[in-house]
Design a protein around this motif. Structure first.
Motif, mmCIF file in Angstrom:
data_model
loop_
_atom_site.group_PDB
_atom_site.id
_atom_site.type_symbol
_atom_site.label_atom_id
_atom_site.label_comp_id
_atom_site.label_asym_id
_atom_site.label_seq_id
_atom_site.Cartn_x
_atom_site.Cartn_y
_atom_site.Cartn_z
ATOM 1 N N ARG A 3 0.834 -1.196 0.000
ATOM 2 C CA ARG A 3 0.000 0.000 0.000
ATOM 3 C C ARG A 3 0.875 1.253 0.000
ATOM 4 O O ARG A 3 0.567 2.247 -0.636
ATOM 5 C CB ARG A 3 -0.936 0.000 1.203
ATOM 6 C CG ARG A 3 -2.047 -1.034 1.097
ATOM 7 C CD ARG A 3 -2.912 -1.007 2.340
ATOM 8 N NE ARG A 3 -3.636 0.256 2.465
ATOM 9 C CZ ARG A 3 -4.802 0.497 1.878
ATOM 10 N NH1 ARG A 3 -5.347 -0.394 1.085
ATOM 11 N NH2 ARG A 3 -5.413 1.644 2.061
ATOM 12 N N LYS A 7 0.984 4.314 -2.872
ATOM 13 C CA LYS A 7 0.842 5.739 -2.601
ATOM 14 C C LYS A 7 1.945 6.541 -3.279
ATOM 15 O O LYS A 7 1.743 7.661 -3.739
ATOM 16 C CB LYS A 7 0.888 5.987 -1.087
ATOM 17 C CG LYS A 7 -0.358 5.502 -0.345
ATOM 18 C CD LYS A 7 -0.223 5.752 1.138
ATOM 19 C CE LYS A 7 -1.448 5.237 1.899
ATOM 20 N NZ LYS A 7 -1.319 5.419 3.357
ATOM 21 N N SER A 17 -7.169 -1.294 -3.325
ATOM 22 C CA SER A 17 -6.999 0.157 -3.236
ATOM 23 C C SER A 17 -8.172 0.933 -3.804
ATOM 24 O O SER A 17 -8.088 2.142 -3.951
ATOM 25 C CB SER A 17 -5.715 0.572 -3.961
ATOM 26 O OG SER A 17 -5.817 0.320 -5.343
ATOM 27 N N GLU A 95 -7.458 3.911 -1.991
ATOM 28 C CA GLU A 95 -6.602 4.960 -2.535
ATOM 29 C C GLU A 95 -7.185 5.541 -3.818
ATOM 30 O O GLU A 95 -6.784 6.619 -4.252
ATOM 31 C CB GLU A 95 -5.203 4.395 -2.790
ATOM 32 C CG GLU A 95 -4.494 4.006 -1.498
ATOM 33 C CD GLU A 95 -3.323 3.072 -1.734
ATOM 34 O OE1 GLU A 95 -2.865 2.968 -2.900
ATOM 35 O OE2 GLU A 95 -2.876 2.431 -0.768
ATOM 36 N N ARG A 182 -8.147 9.185 -8.360
ATOM 37 C CA ARG A 182 -7.319 8.990 -7.182
ATOM 38 C C ARG A 182 -7.893 9.803 -6.024
ATOM 39 O O ARG A 182 -8.190 10.986 -6.172
ATOM 40 C CB ARG A 182 -5.877 9.400 -7.484
ATOM 41 C CG ARG A 182 -4.889 8.951 -6.426
ATOM 42 C CD ARG A 182 -3.464 9.035 -6.963
ATOM 43 N NE ARG A 182 -2.489 8.677 -5.946
ATOM 44 C CZ ARG A 182 -2.135 7.427 -5.657
ATOM 45 N NH1 ARG A 182 -2.679 6.428 -6.326
ATOM 46 N NH2 ARG A 182 -1.257 7.179 -4.714
ATOM 47 N N SER A 184 -6.666 11.043 -3.297
ATOM 48 C CA SER A 184 -5.898 12.199 -2.839
ATOM 49 C C SER A 184 -6.174 13.416 -3.717
ATOM 50 O O SER A 184 -6.244 14.548 -3.221
ATOM 51 C CB SER A 184 -4.402 11.881 -2.814
ATOM 52 O OG SER A 184 -3.942 11.506 -4.108
#
Length: 342
Positions: A3, A7, A17, A95, A182, A184
């Motif tokens: 993981r 990232k 993810s 993620e 994604r 983020s």
């Protein structure tokens, strides 16, 4: 360790993810079919989050009885699509976020092919696929969203014959009905603009990705069948027309960078007027006019949102203009516009 490596490398994505988010409201039997398709993916997601916008038709309960392993996220009210997705994203653990409309039915390898596309394109963090019309075999529901130079967005290829094999490439924005992004990036941009409620919120997100210096891509072999606006009376309903007209104007004001804004403002007014004249011949003018009036009444809030958005802009007006189509025939014919990523 796996993981952590994922990232560090935006192009790496594994089944553990991805969090899938489905926002439902009065979705009927389509919801069970949608969730069944997601649960049967060749590369299963980490989790499937069902955000229920206070449905009263019993569809969420019926779907969860037939499709095990779904996580219910009660919204408590009809938040709309934008806020519903944001609610699901806050509870997601993956993620990557995969957004799927409750009337979209993913092919078994849909997620696997999107993740493969992400691995091939490590500099990109937002992807869409091929959307086919569920009730019209051989017809496209969309191959990426397109932004025309006058600031009128459309779904590329909507209603046109499916062209068959197409090379992957950049689109202006990815359709929120079947998107991989994604997490983020989604969080850094503040998620969807909840003031839009629904319709064009995906174009706004894609626009903000471009303003931040990013891009969106279409992976044409990642396929979903899509009914389209099944919960809101269809694409031409008064509800869809009102929000579409309102939100197109708001996005133009909010997202268009300064030089491009003033150069294309006359084009935007002309194109909007021409669109309304065509709608008048179809008997669909009234809800679109209400949407435009609502947008104009909300101009102070739109310009406040513009100041916030443009304050963090990295892309130039020229870079944004290059991502648009300048050919008016593309807009008139809803042509697919996919560019090779250079």
């Amino acid at each position: 360790m796996a993981r952590d490596a994922a990232k560090d490398n935006p192009g790496t994505a594994t089944q553990g993810s991805v969090s899938v988010i489905v926002v439902a409201w009065q979705s009927g039997p389509d919801l069970t079919r949608c969730l069944s398709a997601l649960a049967g993916q060749t590369l299963p997601p980490l989790e499937i989050l069902l955000v229920d916008n206070a449905s009263t038709d019993g569809a969420p309960e019926a779907a969860m009885r037939k499709v095990p392993g779904i996580t219910l996220v009660p919204a408590g009210a009809n938040l709309g699509f934008a806020a519903g997705v944001n609610l699901g994203a806050r509870q997601a653990r993956g993620e990557w976020l995969a957004l799927v409309n409750p009337d979209a039915f993913a092919a078994p390898d849909w997620l696997e092919r999107l993740l493969a596309g992400a691995a091939r394109n490590p500099g990109v963090a937002c992807f869409g696929g091929r959307q086919a019309m569920a009730d019209a075999p051989g017809r496209l529901d969309g191959l990426g969203d397109v932004m025309s130079l006058p600031g009128i967005p459309y779904r590329g290829g909507y209603g046109l014959a499916d062209p068959g094999p197409v090379a992957e490439g950049e689109c202006f924005s990815a359709c929120g009905g079947a998107m991989l992004i994604r997490r983020s990036l989604f969080e850094a941009l503040g998620g969807f603009d909840e003031d839009l409620f629904m319709y064009c919120e995906d174009v706004d997100l894609g626009y903000r990705i471009r303003l931040a210096g990013g891009a969106c891509m279409v992976i044409p072999d990642a396929v979903v069948d899509h009914v389209g606006s099944a919960s809101t009376g269809g694409a031409g309903s008064d509800f869809a027309s009102f929000h579409g007209a309102r939100n197109r104007i708001r996005i133009f004001i909010k997202d268009t960078p300064p030089l491009l804004f003033w150069l294309t403002l006359p084009l935007h007014v002309i194109a909007t007027t021409a669109l309304f004249l065509r709608l008048a011949t179809q008997g669909r003018l009234a809800p679109n006019l209400r949407g435009a009036r609502a947008a104009l009444a909300d101009l102070p809030a739109a310009f406040a949102a513009r100041r916030r958005t443009q304050a963090t802009r990295r892309a130039t007006s020229w870079e944004i203009a290059r991502a648009m189509t300048w050919n008016p025939l593309d807009l008139l014919g809803r042509r697919v516009v996919i560019r090779r990523r250079g």
